[in-house]
Design an enzyme around this catalytic site. Structure first.
Site, mmCIF file in Angstrom:
data_model
loop_
_atom_site.group_PDB
_atom_site.id
_atom_site.type_symbol
_atom_site.label_atom_id
_atom_site.label_comp_id
_atom_site.label_asym_id
_atom_site.label_seq_id
_atom_site.Cartn_x
_atom_site.Cartn_y
_atom_site.Cartn_z
ATOM 1 C CG PHE A 124 2.841 4.023 0.140
ATOM 2 C CD1 PHE A 124 2.325 2.759 0.884
ATOM 3 C CD2 PHE A 124 3.127 3.925 -0.800
ATOM 4 C CE1 PHE A 124 2.425 1.624 0.023
ATOM 5 C CE2 PHE A 124 3.513 2.673 -1.732
ATOM 6 C CZ PHE A 124 3.087 1.510 -0.993
ATOM 7 C CB THR A 127 9.286 7.045 -3.570
ATOM 8 O OG1 THR A 127 8.422 6.252 -4.183
ATOM 9 C CG2 THR A 127 10.620 7.464 -4.618
ATOM 10 N N GLY A 132 12.924 4.977 -7.504
ATOM 11 C CA GLY A 132 11.456 5.399 -7.932
ATOM 12 C C GLY A 132 10.866 4.225 -8.549
ATOM 13 N N GLY A 340 -8.703 30.057 -25.040
ATOM 14 C CA GLY A 340 -7.717 30.846 -25.565
ATOM 15 C C GLY A 340 -6.824 31.469 -24.438
ATOM 16 C CD GLU A 364 -0.732 5.881 -5.676
ATOM 17 O OE1 GLU A 364 -1.383 4.591 -6.148
ATOM 18 O OE2 GLU A 364 -1.087 6.357 -4.272
HETATM 19 C C1 LIG Z 1 8.676 -1.936 -12.275
HETATM 20 C C2 LIG Z 1 7.993 -3.070 -11.209
HETATM 21 C C3 LIG Z 1 6.673 -3.540 -11.811
HETATM 22 C C4 LIG Z 1 8.963 -4.326 -10.814
HETATM 23 O O1 LIG Z 1 8.583 -5.178 -10.013
HETATM 24 P P1 LIG Z 1 9.240 -6.279 -9.664
HETATM 25 O O2 LIG Z 1 9.627 -7.263 -11.094
HETATM 26 O O3 LIG Z 1 10.397 -5.863 -8.959
HETATM 27 O O4 LIG Z 1 8.330 -7.173 -8.670
HETATM 28 P P2 LIG Z 1 7.780 -8.545 -8.878
HETATM 29 O O5 LIG Z 1 9.317 -9.574 -8.654
HETATM 30 O O6 LIG Z 1 7.285 -8.742 -10.150
HETATM 31 O O7 LIG Z 1 7.139 -8.731 -7.576
HETATM 32 C C5 LIG Z 1 7.611 -8.781 -6.217
HETATM 33 C C6 LIG Z 1 6.758 -9.547 -5.281
HETATM 34 O O8 LIG Z 1 5.427 -8.691 -5.079
HETATM 35 C C7 LIG Z 1 4.381 -9.544 -5.725
HETATM 36 N N1 LIG Z 1 3.263 -8.735 -6.496
HETATM 37 C C8 LIG Z 1 3.765 -8.033 -7.402
HETATM 38 N N2 LIG Z 1 2.510 -7.228 -7.873
HETATM 39 C C9 LIG Z 1 1.622 -7.698 -7.123
HETATM 40 C C10 LIG Z 1 0.127 -7.645 -6.821
HETATM 41 N N3 LIG Z 1 -0.224 -6.637 -7.744
HETATM 42 N N4 LIG Z 1 -0.675 -7.971 -5.972
HETATM 43 C C11 LIG Z 1 0.163 -9.122 -5.377
HETATM 44 N N5 LIG Z 1 1.412 -9.203 -5.235
HETATM 45 C C12 LIG Z 1 2.071 -8.643 -6.241
HETATM 46 C C13 LIG Z 1 4.952 -10.764 -6.517
HETATM 47 O O9 LIG Z 1 4.091 -11.749 -6.472
HETATM 48 C C14 LIG Z 1 6.313 -10.877 -5.714
HETATM 49 O O10 LIG Z 1 6.213 -11.430 -4.441
HETATM 50 P P3 LIG Z 1 6.941 -12.918 -4.096
HETATM 51 O O11 LIG Z 1 8.244 -12.206 -3.992
HETATM 52 O O12 LIG Z 1 6.869 -13.554 -5.152
HETATM 53 O O13 LIG Z 1 6.151 -13.116 -3.047
HETATM 54 C C15 LIG Z 1 7.795 -2.600 -9.743
HETATM 55 O O14 LIG Z 1 8.799 -2.059 -9.145
HETATM 56 C C16 LIG Z 1 6.835 -1.189 -9.746
HETATM 57 O O15 LIG Z 1 5.695 -1.174 -9.974
HETATM 58 N N6 LIG Z 1 7.468 0.013 -10.005
HETATM 59 C C17 LIG Z 1 6.806 1.258 -9.662
HETATM 60 C C18 LIG Z 1 6.725 1.516 -8.339
HETATM 61 C C19 LIG Z 1 5.857 2.651 -7.933
HETATM 62 O O16 LIG Z 1 4.678 2.783 -8.315
HETATM 63 N N7 LIG Z 1 6.293 3.756 -7.248
HETATM 64 C C20 LIG Z 1 5.446 4.648 -6.679
HETATM 65 C C21 LIG Z 1 5.191 4.773 -5.338
HETATM 66 S S1 LIG Z 1 4.394 5.834 -4.330
HETATM 67 C C22 LIG Z 1 4.351 7.430 -5.010
HETATM 68 O O17 LIG Z 1 4.347 7.435 -6.115
HETATM 69 C C23 LIG Z 1 4.121 8.541 -4.275
HETATM 70 C C24 LIG Z 1 3.025 8.975 -4.212
HETATM 71 S S2 LIG Z 1 2.174 8.223 -2.883
HETATM 72 O O18 LIG Z 1 2.729 8.897 -1.627
HETATM 73 O O19 LIG Z 1 1.411 7.259 -3.072
#
Ligand SMILES: CC(C)(COP(=O)(O)OP(=O)(O)OC[C@H]1O[C@@H](n2cnc3c(N)ncnc32)[C@H](O)[C@@H]1OP(=O)(O)O)[C@@H](O)C(=O)NCCC(=O)NCCSC(=O)CCS(=O)O
Length: 383
Positions: A124, A127, A132, A340, A364
């Site tokens: 995936f 990032t 991030g 310990g 995530e």
């Molecule tokens: C911090 C955030 C929660 C901020 O999110 P946003 O405010 O930027 O996003 P929204 O405007 O709320 O949503 C955008 C868009 O997505 C839709 N949406 C959001 N959540 C869902 C959901 N659960 N199900 C369905 N749709 C969803 C929402 O309706 C909007 O759609 P429309 O535009 O209206 O059509 C966010 O930025 C966040 O979560 N940040 C953390 C990112 C993260 O977790 N990164 C880690 C990535 S992977 C990793 O860690 C590496 C390990 S790996 O290889 O997996």
């Protein structure tokens, strides 16, 4: 914890995963950590057992039962080895999930059976060095040129990056549209221009390959757009919702392994003429650990049941991940305390569990992001 609310099938899957983890994963976890790589034969065996297609329905070549069975299996595999649990959770949730949920029939035909059987591992690529928690702040660009998408950019913290055959890549297609200008792409990792620059040296889950990737004029057919143009952020966030249940289960598995090691040690280790479990301070630590583990499992199963029922579980998945990951650090720390000085040595596995657990508060979605998501969802809370 008793099985009162689990179906026979869920129990069977959990027990299969438990036996496999105890027999074929846990004994090798330390060696894989040293090698920085999970044995390929083991990953192939996980595929044969159906552990890599647990969110994919049978009609597409998977072994989906429900998210409860999936979470229970991730817990067991992670109790055997946190790095293997990471591979499994990330591949299922954010490797297979996007193709299943947003792929065309043709894209599913091309990829799902291979992903579900483990012949192709998924990664995936969301990032970036500057993006991030702020997931939408992407600089990777995808331009449509002569009927092909040309992708350029840098991705960071890509789990399974070296092993993967398929990358789900998020890139900006329409810079003027902000969050609605991000799209998702299916990128076979043997595409010229998809380069794994390095595997990172990490504090924990060292056997899981976490990579920095660059895409340099990486060109894929127009048909490799995944989902609608501009829906990339929604695709990423909706799959992370399921992914967070997986990471919560991973944290629980690691913590349970630490608890079980501490319990066995406390029964065996004698100080002041009795096993240390008979000293109240140690018994109380174990009681708290056991309670925290069982409370965490209930949160995870609740989120998993909602997701299986197709109900919204954004907050519940975040709650499960937040609680599980913070619990895991506490429980693993207590396990070291009970051991310990020996707990601080590599000769005992608890120091590895402690290091492995730490990432679950970060990837995530960090704990800070989970709190933000949970707080935002309070707008639906009726008082
Ligand atoms: C911090 C955030 C929660 C901020 O999110 P946003 O405010 O930027 O996003 P929204 O405007 O709320 O949503 C955008 C868009 O997505 C839709 N949406 C959001 N959540 C869902 C959901 N659960 N199900 C369905 N749709 C969803 C929402 O309706 C909007 O759609 P429309 O535009 O209206 O059509 C966010 O930025 C966040 O979560 N940040 C953390 C990112 C993260 O977790 N990164 C880690 C990535 S992977 C990793 O860690 C590496 C390990 S790996 O290889 O997996």
């Amino acid at each position: 914890m008793q099985d009162l609310e689990l179906t026979e099938e869920q129990v069977m899957i959990r027990d299969m995963a438990r036996d496999f983890a105890r027999g074929e994963i846990a004994p090798h976890a330390q060696a894989w950590e040293k090698a920085g790589w999970i044995d390929d034969a083991l990953v192939a065996k996980m595929g044969e057992l159906g552990l890599l297609g647990m969110v994919v329905p049978e009609e597409w070549g998977g072994t989906y039962v429900d998210y409860v069975a999936y979470a229970l299996a991730v817990e067991e595999i992670s109790a055997g080895d946190g790095a293997t649990g990471a591979l499994m959770s990330i591949h299922n949730s954010v490797g297979c999930g996007p193709v299943l949920n947003f792929g065309t029939d043709e894209q599913k035909q091309t990829w799902l059976a291979d992903l579900a059987s483990g012949q192709a591992i998924g990664c995936f690529c969301l990032t970036e060095p500057q993006a991030g928690s702020e997931a939408h702040n992407l600089r990777t660009r995808a331009e449509l040129r002569d009927g092909q998408w040309v992708i350029n950019g840098a991705k960071q913290f890509v789990s399974n990056g070296k092993r993967a055959k398929l990358a789900i890549v998020f890139a900006v297609t329409d810079p003027d549209l902000g969050k609605k200008g991000i799209s998702a792409f299916l990128v076979p990792t043997d595409t010229p221009g998809f380069n794994v620059d390095r595997s990172e040296h990490k504090m924990g889950i060292r056997a899981s390959d976490t990579c920095a990737v660059t895409l340099s004029n990486c060109t894929v057919p127009e048909a490799n757009l995944l989902g609608a143009r501009g829906k990339g952020l929604a695709i990423a966030l909706s799959n992370l919702e399921g992914g967070r249940i997986g990471i919560a289960a991973q944290a629980l598995g690691i913590a349970r392994a630490a608890f079980e090691a501490a319990l066995a040690y406390a029964r065996d280790r004698v100080q002041f003429d009795k096993p240390i479990i008979e000293h109240q301070s140690i018994a109380n630590l174990l009681a708290d650990m056991h309670t925290r583990l069982n409370a965490t499992r209930l949160l995870i199963l609740h989120a998993a049941r909602l997701r299986s029922a197709g109900k919204p579980c954004l907050s519940e998945a975040s709650q499960a991940k937040l609680f599980a990951s913070e619990m895991a650090e506490k429980v693993c720390s207590s396990a070291i305390q009970i051991h310990g000085g020996y707990g601080y040595l590599e000769d005992y596995p608890v120091e590895r569990y402690y290091r492995d657990a730490r990432i679950t508060q970060i990837y995530e979605g960090s704990s800070e992001i989970q709190r933000m998501v949970i707080a935002r969802e309070l707008k639906h809370y009726l008082v």
